[in-house]
Design a protein around this motif. Structure first.
Motif, PDB file in Angstrom:
ATOM      1  N   GLY A  27      -7.942   4.756  -4.093  1.00  0.00           N
ATOM      2  CA  GLY A  27      -8.517   3.950  -5.646  1.00  0.00           C
ATOM      3  C   GLY A  27      -8.646   4.885  -7.279  1.00  0.00           C
ATOM      4  N   ASP A  28      -9.644   5.703  -6.531  1.00  0.00           N
ATOM      5  CA  ASP A  28      -9.284   6.673  -7.753  1.00  0.00           C
ATOM      6  C   ASP A  28      -8.238   7.400  -7.881  1.00  0.00           C
ATOM      7  OD1 ASP A  28     -10.240   7.894  -5.462  1.00  0.00           O
ATOM      8  OD2 ASP A  28     -12.173   8.686  -6.162  1.00  0.00           O
ATOM      9  N   ASP A  29      -6.951   7.679  -7.047  1.00  0.00           N
ATOM     10  CA  ASP A  29      -6.149   8.800  -7.263  1.00  0.00           C
ATOM     11  C   ASP A  29      -5.542   8.241  -8.844  1.00  0.00           C
ATOM     12  OD1 ASP A  29      -6.367  10.159  -4.798  1.00  0.00           O
ATOM     13  OD2 ASP A  29      -5.277   8.896  -3.488  1.00  0.00           O
ATOM     14  N   ASN A  30      -5.052   9.862  -9.137  1.00  0.00           N
ATOM     15  CA  ASN A  30      -4.228   9.470 -10.472  1.00  0.00           C
ATOM     16  C   ASN A  30      -3.294   9.114 -10.183  1.00  0.00           C
ATOM     17  OD1 ASN A  30      -3.359  10.320 -12.488  1.00  0.00           O
ATOM     18  ND2 ASN A  30      -4.621  11.912 -13.028  1.00  0.00           N
ATOM     19  N   MET A  64       3.261   9.079  -9.014  1.00  0.00           N
ATOM     20  CA  MET A  64       4.649   8.343 -10.035  1.00  0.00           C
ATOM     21  C   MET A  64       5.506   9.827 -10.378  1.00  0.00           C
ATOM     22  SD  MET A  64       4.646   4.843 -10.316  1.00  0.00           S
ATOM     23  CE  MET A  64       6.098   5.117 -11.041  1.00  0.00           C
ATOM     24  N   ARG A  65       4.482  10.930 -10.604  1.00  0.00           N
ATOM     25  CA  ARG A  65       5.315  12.612 -10.809  1.00  0.00           C
ATOM     26  C   ARG A  65       6.046  12.346  -8.770  1.00  0.00           C
ATOM     27  NH1 ARG A  65       2.327  16.223 -14.506  1.00  0.00           N
ATOM     28  NH2 ARG A  65       3.134  14.644 -17.210  1.00  0.00           N
ATOM     29  N   LEU A  66       4.649  12.368  -7.783  1.00  0.00           N
ATOM     30  CA  LEU A  66       5.494  12.167  -6.678  1.00  0.00           C
ATOM     31  C   LEU A  66       6.441  11.339  -6.254  1.00  0.00           C
ATOM     32  CD1 LEU A  66       1.712  12.694  -5.083  1.00  0.00           C
ATOM     33  CD2 LEU A  66       3.855  14.962  -5.570  1.00  0.00           C
ATOM     34  N   ALA A  67       6.310  10.307  -6.310  1.00  0.00           N
ATOM     35  CA  ALA A  67       6.954   9.428  -6.232  1.00  0.00           C
ATOM     36  C   ALA A  67       8.633   9.459  -6.849  1.00  0.00           C
ATOM     37  CB  ALA A  67       6.760   8.070  -6.397  1.00  0.00           C
ATOM     38  N   LEU A  68       8.651   9.862  -8.155  1.00  0.00           N
ATOM     39  CA  LEU A  68      10.005   9.808  -8.762  1.00  0.00           C
ATOM     40  C   LEU A  68      10.314  11.834  -8.499  1.00  0.00           C
ATOM     41  CD1 LEU A  68       8.839   8.780 -12.363  1.00  0.00           C
ATOM     42  CD2 LEU A  68      10.868   7.713 -10.741  1.00  0.00           C
ATOM     43  N   GLU A  95       1.124  -1.220  -0.017  1.00  0.00           N
ATOM     44  CA  GLU A  95      -0.112  -0.398  -0.069  1.00  0.00           C
ATOM     45  C   GLU A  95       0.796   1.292  -0.137  1.00  0.00           C
ATOM     46  OE1 GLU A  95      -3.983   1.122   1.993  1.00  0.00           O
ATOM     47  OE2 GLU A  95      -2.322   0.550   3.404  1.00  0.00           O
ATOM     48  N   TRP A  96       0.932   2.144  -1.079  1.00  0.00           N
ATOM     49  CA  TRP A  96       1.415   3.622  -0.896  1.00  0.00           C
ATOM     50  C   TRP A  96       0.694   4.402  -0.191  1.00  0.00           C
ATOM     51  CZ3 TRP A  96       3.230   5.762  -6.028  1.00  0.00           C
ATOM     52  CH2 TRP A  96       3.887   4.333  -7.002  1.00  0.00           C
ATOM     53  N   LEU A  97       1.586   5.138   0.600  1.00  0.00           N
ATOM     54  CA  LEU A  97       1.138   6.906   1.205  1.00  0.00           C
ATOM     55  C   LEU A  97       1.595   7.969   0.584  1.00  0.00           C
ATOM     56  CD1 LEU A  97       2.446   4.238   5.103  1.00  0.00           C
ATOM     57  CD2 LEU A  97      -0.079   5.161   3.689  1.00  0.00           C
ATOM     58  N   ILE A  98       1.038   8.684   0.505  1.00  0.00           N
ATOM     59  CA  ILE A  98       1.962   9.888   0.049  1.00  0.00           C
ATOM     60  C   ILE A  98       2.619  10.580   2.326  1.00  0.00           C
ATOM     61  CG2 ILE A  98       1.313  12.356  -0.260  1.00  0.00           C
ATOM     62  CD1 ILE A  98      -0.493  10.914  -2.157  1.00  0.00           C
TER      63      ILE A  98
END
Length: 56
Positions: A28-31, A36-40, A8-11
């Motif tokens: 589930g409805d997050d873009n 991916m842009r946030l993660a990178l 599970e991903w967390l911001i």
């Protein structure tokens, strides 16, 4: 961004007023592209990565 052992991903975010760190689960409805842009982002800007590591 952070990932739990179950996948599970967390911001992870920091309050601009008090500096406190917090984490919110993704929905589930997050873009997916935005996530991916946030993660990178830390890979693109080393100032962000070093600041985050110093906060831990």
């Amino acid at each position: 961004m952070s990932v739990r052992p179950d996948g599970e991903w967390l911001i992870v975010h920091q309050c601009l007023a008090c500096g406190e760190l917090g984490a919110n689960r993704i929905a589930g409805d997050d873009n997916a592209l935005v996530l991916m842009r946030l993660a990178l982002r830390p890979l693109r800007d080393t100032r962000v990565a070093s600041g985050a590591l110093l906060a831990l």
